[in-house]
Structures are given as structure tokens and as C-alpha cells.
Design a protein around this motif. Structure first.
Motif, PDB file in Angstrom:
ATOM      1  N   LEU A 288       6.995  13.038  32.066  1.00  9.64           N
ATOM      2  CA  LEU A 288       6.225  13.280  33.289  1.00  9.64           C
ATOM      3  C   LEU A 288       5.076  14.260  33.079  1.00  9.64           C
ATOM      4  CD1 LEU A 288       8.986  13.289  36.064  1.00  9.64           C
ATOM      5  CD2 LEU A 288       7.312  11.506  35.524  1.00  9.64           C
ATOM      6  N   PRO A 289       5.319  15.441  32.491  1.00 13.07           N
ATOM      7  CA  PRO A 289       4.165  16.321  32.235  1.00 13.07           C
ATOM      8  C   PRO A 289       3.157  15.706  31.273  1.00 13.07           C
ATOM      9  CG  PRO A 289       6.164  17.195  31.213  1.00 13.07           C
ATOM     10  CD  PRO A 289       6.590  16.099  32.125  1.00 13.07           C
ATOM     11  N   SER A 290       3.642  14.897  30.326  1.00 13.58           N
ATOM     12  CA  SER A 290       2.729  14.230  29.402  1.00 13.58           C
ATOM     13  C   SER A 290       1.827  13.257  30.144  1.00 13.58           C
ATOM     14  CB  SER A 290       3.519  13.491  28.320  1.00 13.58           C
ATOM     15  OG  SER A 290       4.330  14.365  27.580  1.00 13.58           O
TER      16      SER A 290
ATOM     17  N   LEU B 125       4.059  15.167  24.123  1.00  3.90           N
ATOM     18  CA  LEU B 125       3.683  16.490  24.623  1.00  3.90           C
ATOM     19  C   LEU B 125       3.627  17.533  23.508  1.00  3.90           C
ATOM     20  CD1 LEU B 125       2.981  18.132  27.159  1.00  3.90           C
ATOM     21  CD2 LEU B 125       5.406  18.706  27.351  1.00  3.90           C
TER      22      LEU B 125
ATOM     23  N   LEU C 297       1.014  13.344  33.242  1.00  8.51           N
ATOM     24  CA  LEU C 297       0.104  14.107  34.098  1.00  8.51           C
ATOM     25  C   LEU C 297      -1.123  14.560  33.318  1.00  8.51           C
ATOM     26  CD1 LEU C 297      -0.483  15.434  36.816  1.00  8.51           C
ATOM     27  CD2 LEU C 297       0.844  17.417  36.065  1.00  8.51           C
ATOM     28  N   VAL C 298      -0.911  15.035  32.107  1.00  6.60           N
ATOM     29  CA  VAL C 298      -2.041  15.453  31.269  1.00  6.60           C
ATOM     30  C   VAL C 298      -2.935  14.265  30.946  1.00  6.60           C
ATOM     31  CG1 VAL C 298      -2.708  16.426  29.043  1.00  6.60           C
ATOM     32  CG2 VAL C 298      -0.772  17.398  30.289  1.00  6.60           C
TER      33      VAL C 298
ATOM     34  N   LEU D 149      10.280  14.845  28.778  1.00 10.14           N
ATOM     35  CA  LEU D 149       8.948  15.446  28.875  1.00 10.14           C
ATOM     36  C   LEU D 149       7.871  14.407  29.163  1.00 10.14           C
ATOM     37  CD1 LEU D 149       9.121  18.003  25.909  1.00 10.14           C
ATOM     38  CD2 LEU D 149       9.583  18.397  28.325  1.00 10.14           C
TER      39      LEU D 149
ATOM     40  N   THR E 256       8.673  13.599  24.436  1.00 12.74           N
ATOM     41  CA  THR E 256       8.702  14.847  23.667  1.00 12.74           C
ATOM     42  C   THR E 256       7.660  14.831  22.560  1.00 12.74           C
ATOM     43  OG1 THR E 256      11.061  15.103  24.110  1.00 12.74           O
ATOM     44  CG2 THR E 256      10.151  16.366  22.275  1.00 12.74           C
TER      45      THR E 256
END
Length: 209
Positions: A5-7, A100, A9-10, A3, A97
Motif C-alpha cells: 500500500l505505501p509503495s 519499497l 501510494l508513492v 508494504l 517489500t
């Protein structure tokens, strides 16, 4: 780090949208931001759990969100988690993990609850303390616990029964202390240092009330 990459990005969105110029020019805001991040470190070090990955601890994210706002709150919460991981309390493979599900989503939820109270409830000091602070904190730790529970079961690390017995079952014991911790912190800050609270405005919550 499934997780991560999405973290990231945020974090990029939070950093990109943040107005850095007044923050960099204000030493008090810088000290407040880094101080808030440091305060969370010993709080998160106080972990308890039977199974690896199912440790519980108080969050303090509602206070962080109300003090610093969403963008700086996310960035400073990330710094706190980075320090915790560097100190060896959390493993590096779980950093994405934990970031996020343990920082970004709960803090975002907490800030969203504040926005709801600000937009739809009567703007009063007690509403800010008890709804945006106290009850919000209890809801936030519930969201965080359920997110991790679902992830642990979905990833196959533990069965739902194990998660229920060793993680979700502790939630009732955490709700009131988490709410009280954040509620007391927010009360003290509003009374003695209201200028430190990014989301508290005298004109909305005190004047002509």
C-alpha cells in the motif's frame, strides 16, 4: 505484501506529478526510459545468497536516478522489479517489500544525495561523477542493505545474528563494485551521451569551469 500500500501510494504520486505530455511526444525519451529498466533486469538477476530473502545483487539505482530523475526513475525501477518477479527470481508475496525497501527508498535516497551535492557543493564535472555518482552509489547500497536487515529482524524472519552473518557481512564486498559500476556508467554517459542525463547540465558543470 504488507508494504504494497505505501509503495502504491508513492507510485501514484510519482505518476501524478510527472509531466507526461513531452515524454509521450518524445520517442527517444521513451526508449531511454524503457531501455534503462530493461538493463537493470539482468543486473538484478545476478543474485547470490545463502538464506531465502537475504540475496544480494548490484543495484544500479544511482545511475537510474541521475538518468531519469526521481519520478520516472521510480516508475522504471518498479517495471524492472515487476519483470524480475514475473521471471520467478523474486516471490510475489515479497513484491511490496522489495518495491519499497529495494527500489523506492534507495532510489529516493540516491536522488536526495544528488540534490544535496547540487545545492551545497561546487558544481563541477568531477563532483558530479565522484560524489553524486561513485560515493552516492556506495551509500545507496548501504541504505538498502540496512533497510532489509532491519525489516528481516523486525518481521521475525531471521535473528539479527543470522542477518549479520549472511547479509550485512557481505556489504563491504559490494561497496566498491557498486560504486565503480555506477561511477563508470555515469562517466560514459556524461562524456558520450550527456543529453540522456536528466540531472546533468553543461551550464552548471562544464561552462566557465
Amino acid at each position: 505484501m504488507s508494504l504494497i500500500l505505501p509503495s502504491m501510494l508513492v507510485l501514484l504520486v510519482a505518476a501524478w506529478k510527472f509531466d507526461w505530455r513531452p515524454w509521450l511526444a518524445d520517442k527517444t525519451r521513451q526508449h531511454l526510459s524503457f531501455g534503462a529498466a530493461i538493463v537493470l533486469v539482468p543486473l538484478w538477476m545476478l543474485q547470490a545468497g545463502v538464506k531465502d530473502g537475504l540475496e544480494v545483487h548490484f543495484l544500479g539505482l544511482t545511475t537510474l536516478a541521475l538518468m531519469l530523475g526521481w519520478r520516472m526513475g521510480v516508475l522504471m525501477g518498479t517495471l524492472s522489479l515487476l519483470l524480475i518477479t514475473l521471471f520467478g527470481f523474486d516471490p510475489w508475496p515479497d513484491f511490496g517489500t522489495n518495491l519499497l525497501l529495494g527500489v523506492i527508498v534507495p532510489l529516493s535516497f540516491s536522488y536526495f544525495v544528488f540534490l544535496l551535492t547540487y545545492s551545497y557543493l561546487y558544481r563541477h564535472l568531477f563532483v558530479y561523477i565522484f560524489v553524486a555518482g561513485f560515493f552516492n552509489a556506495a551509500l545507496t547500497i548501504t541504505v538498502k542493505t540496512l533497510l532489509f536487515s532491519g525489516y528481516m529482524v523486525w518481521s521475525g524472519q531471521y535473528s539479527w545474528q543470522v542477518v549479520m552473518d549472511n547479509y550485512v557481512g557481505t556489504l563491504p564486498l559490494l561497496l566498491f563494485p557498486e560504486a565503480m559500476l555506477n561511477g563508470m556508467a555515469i562517466t560514459l554517459l556524461v562524456v558520450f551521451k550527456p543529453q540522456w542525463m536528466n540531472t546533468f547540465f553543461d551550464r552548471d558543470y562544464l561552462i566557465n569551469k
